[in-house]
Design a protein around this motif. Sequence first.
Motif, short mmCIF file in Angstrom:
data_model
loop_
_atom_site.label_atom_id
_atom_site.label_comp_id
_atom_site.label_asym_id
_atom_site.label_seq_id
_atom_site.Cartn_x
_atom_site.Cartn_y
_atom_site.Cartn_z
N PRO A 66 23.00 4.25 -8.01
CA PRO A 66 23.94 3.16 -7.68
C PRO A 66 24.37 3.31 -6.22
O PRO A 66 24.27 4.40 -5.66
N ASP A 67 24.83 2.22 -5.60
CA ASP A 67 25.33 2.31 -4.22
C ASP A 67 26.79 2.73 -4.22
O ASP A 67 27.29 3.27 -3.25
N VAL A 68 27.46 2.39 -5.32
CA VAL A 68 28.89 2.70 -5.40
C VAL A 68 29.09 3.67 -6.56
O VAL A 68 28.52 3.49 -7.63
N PHE A 69 29.88 4.70 -6.31
CA PHE A 69 30.11 5.71 -7.34
C PHE A 69 31.59 5.75 -7.65
O PHE A 69 32.40 6.00 -6.77
N VAL A 70 31.94 5.48 -8.90
CA VAL A 70 33.36 5.49 -9.29
C VAL A 70 33.60 6.69 -10.18
O VAL A 70 32.93 6.87 -11.19
N LYS B 2 30.94 0.03 3.34
CA LYS B 2 29.84 0.87 2.88
C LYS B 2 30.03 2.30 3.42
O LYS B 2 30.37 2.47 4.59
N GLY B 3 29.84 3.28 2.56
CA GLY B 3 29.98 4.67 2.99
C GLY B 3 31.40 5.19 2.95
O GLY B 3 31.63 6.38 3.19
N ASP B 4 32.35 4.34 2.61
CA ASP B 4 33.74 4.80 2.49
C ASP B 4 33.89 5.76 1.32
O ASP B 4 33.18 5.65 0.33
N PHE B 5 34.80 6.70 1.49
CA PHE B 5 35.16 7.59 0.38
C PHE B 5 36.64 7.36 0.14
O PHE B 5 37.49 7.79 0.92
N ILE B 6 36.95 6.62 -0.92
CA ILE B 6 38.33 6.23 -1.18
C ILE B 6 38.93 7.15 -2.25
O ILE B 6 38.40 7.26 -3.34
N ARG C 153 28.21 16.08 -2.37
CA ARG C 153 26.80 15.68 -2.23
C ARG C 153 26.66 14.16 -2.24
O ARG C 153 25.78 13.61 -1.60
N LEU C 154 27.57 13.51 -2.97
CA LEU C 154 27.53 12.05 -3.01
C LEU C 154 27.76 11.51 -1.61
O LEU C 154 27.15 10.54 -1.18
N ARG C 155 28.69 12.17 -0.92
CA ARG C 155 29.01 11.71 0.43
C ARG C 155 27.80 11.92 1.34
O ARG C 155 27.51 11.09 2.18
N GLU C 156 27.12 13.05 1.14
CA GLU C 156 25.92 13.30 1.95
C GLU C 156 24.86 12.24 1.72
O GLU C 156 24.08 11.93 2.60
N GLU C 157 24.83 11.69 0.51
CA GLU C 157 23.83 10.66 0.20
C GLU C 157 24.28 9.29 0.73
O GLU C 157 23.64 8.28 0.46
N ASN C 158 25.39 9.27 1.43
CA ASN C 158 25.93 8.05 2.03
C ASN C 158 26.26 6.97 0.99
O ASN C 158 26.08 5.79 1.21
N LEU C 159 26.75 7.42 -0.15
CA LEU C 159 27.18 6.47 -1.17
C LEU C 159 28.63 6.05 -0.89
O LEU C 159 29.36 6.78 -0.25
N THR C 160 28.98 4.93 -1.40
CA THR C 160 30.38 4.52 -1.34
C THR C 160 31.06 5.12 -2.57
O THR C 160 30.59 4.91 -3.69
N VAL C 161 32.11 5.90 -2.35
CA VAL C 161 32.70 6.62 -3.48
C VAL C 161 34.16 6.21 -3.68
O VAL C 161 34.91 6.09 -2.72
N ILE C 162 34.50 5.97 -4.93
CA ILE C 162 35.90 5.72 -5.30
C ILE C 162 36.27 6.85 -6.25
O ILE C 162 35.71 6.95 -7.34
N LEU C 163 37.17 7.72 -5.82
CA LEU C 163 37.50 8.89 -6.63
C LEU C 163 38.97 8.90 -6.98
O LEU C 163 39.83 8.97 -6.10
N VAL C 164 39.24 8.81 -8.29
CA VAL C 164 40.62 8.93 -8.75
C VAL C 164 40.88 10.39 -9.00
O VAL C 164 40.13 11.04 -9.74
N SER C 165 41.91 10.93 -8.39
CA SER C 165 42.21 12.35 -8.63
C SER C 165 43.66 12.63 -8.26
O SER C 165 44.24 11.95 -7.42
N MET D 154 30.02 -2.77 7.24
CA MET D 154 29.53 -3.71 6.22
C MET D 154 30.41 -3.63 4.97
O MET D 154 30.69 -2.55 4.48
N LYS D 155 30.78 -4.77 4.47
CA LYS D 155 31.62 -4.78 3.27
C LYS D 155 30.78 -4.41 2.05
O LYS D 155 29.71 -4.95 1.84
#
Lengths: 255, 284
Positions: free
Chosen positions: B164-168, B30-34, B190-202, B1-2
Amino acid sequence: MRSLSLYVKRDSLIHKIDPFTKIIYVFVSVISPFILPTLIFSTSLTLINLLFLLLGRVVKKVLPIISFVFIIILTIFIIQGMFYDANQTELFSLFNLNFYVEGILYAARISVRAINVLLAFSLLILTTPPTEMIESLVRRGMPAKLGYIMHSVLQIIPMMSSNASIIMDAQRARGMETEGSLWVRIKAFIPLIGPLVMSSLVNTHERSIALEVRGFSAATQKTFLHQEKVPGGMKQLRIFFLLFLAAVLAWRLVL
Amino acid sequence: MKKITINNLSYKYSLAENKALNNISLEVEKGDFIGVVGPNKAGKSTLCKSLVGLIPHFYKGEFEGEILIDNLNTLNSSIAELSLKVGLVFQNPFNQISGAKLSVYDELAFGLENNGLGREEMITRIDKYLNLMDLNEVKDNNPFELSGGQMQKLAIASIMALKPDVFVLDEPTSQLDPQGTEEVFKAVSRLREENLTVILVSQKLNKLADYANKILFLNQGEIAAYDNTAAVFSRNDLEQMGMGAPIYTEIARELGLKNEKNQYPIRKSELKEMLVAKYGKNIG
């Protein structure tokens, strides 16, 4: 970090009264002596405030504030005692300077009112946690943004002062003199302003983003985590204070 | 799902000469960890600000294209509306404390109060995220008295509480010591465990390799690479692009160790397995 608040935690009757009732009380207590400017009336209100401060066990904290204004009050007595327009009856003479009854009484009226204002506000500030006071006003329609400003002053000014000391440490580490005579301190103050103001602006900008992403400007009705604790009888007390004010007004208008 | 669709996004800050983002198009499931990587001025922070609507609602500039979060166009929604869909955590933990609350517990309520949540719901959420972020011990402390890592965890928890569904997260560990970094990455897991879509700059590539299933490599406002983590780190032109790889990938590259998918390992465990398979258990 210390917060910029004069609140003194105590277990007293005055502390238990809710902030809004206290705000109404302070308003009535401060405004009444100006409507009815007799010395007896303002003195009685001042004594009542003093009694409440005693009940709140915070009198000691008021003393430094009072001693600070004491110099101003002394000046009022000297000036008015000698130069008040309606001065007629000589009271005493000191180093060839004449003091008059009318002037002294006039000075007393001003001073007692000033002390009354001071005591009333001290009562509010010393016995009410600032957050509760601001929240109680926001609940009653004060804009949340104004409430935030009041909150943040309490937290962010101490933060700025700790920032200032970090900057001063950095400057001292590079050989700048920041301690010593007044002149040295003034000279050290100028280079401090630039970085302090700049970093504060940057921080404020970032913090405003943080607030935005937490819904600070949301159009929805704000809710509150803490319930307002209003002891029984406070409504009646508030009505009583307002009736008292009305009575004072009536007295003034009729007599 | 987009979850997120970005179409031809370009943005130029007012007074800036060049575009911070130039014609970016991508999709996030949805659920991607970018994991977002890239040098300075690559447009990483600009992308983060665009996702939460700060661009174009807070920063005025030249905005083109569109960002859809679940078909909600960021251009037509306020930051407050978006804050319930997309959460943002950024570098400086200090500046993310509201400054209006005297305890960690109350600080968590700040966003919830603004969004008009009921009291019981607030308490349930606060308790949940205090526990999840290991902040229970400090819940009565003044937020400004916390360590950097704790403060950043508080910032994450405050945003999580808004569900939120998306975490930046925009470089959430760049100002933290190793211990604080570790704490924050644990929180991120833990965010990933909650099945959130995460965008992490690092810039912490080893860490990204552990968590991200995709890597977005930005360079001068354009997408230089956007693919599965192992695929991106296995590219041969990384060096020319000015990008590194996780240390385990670098070692495998030196040794010429590739897996059946013709990719280098990206995690310690993978490298170890391959080394053992190739050289036996008693190597070294």
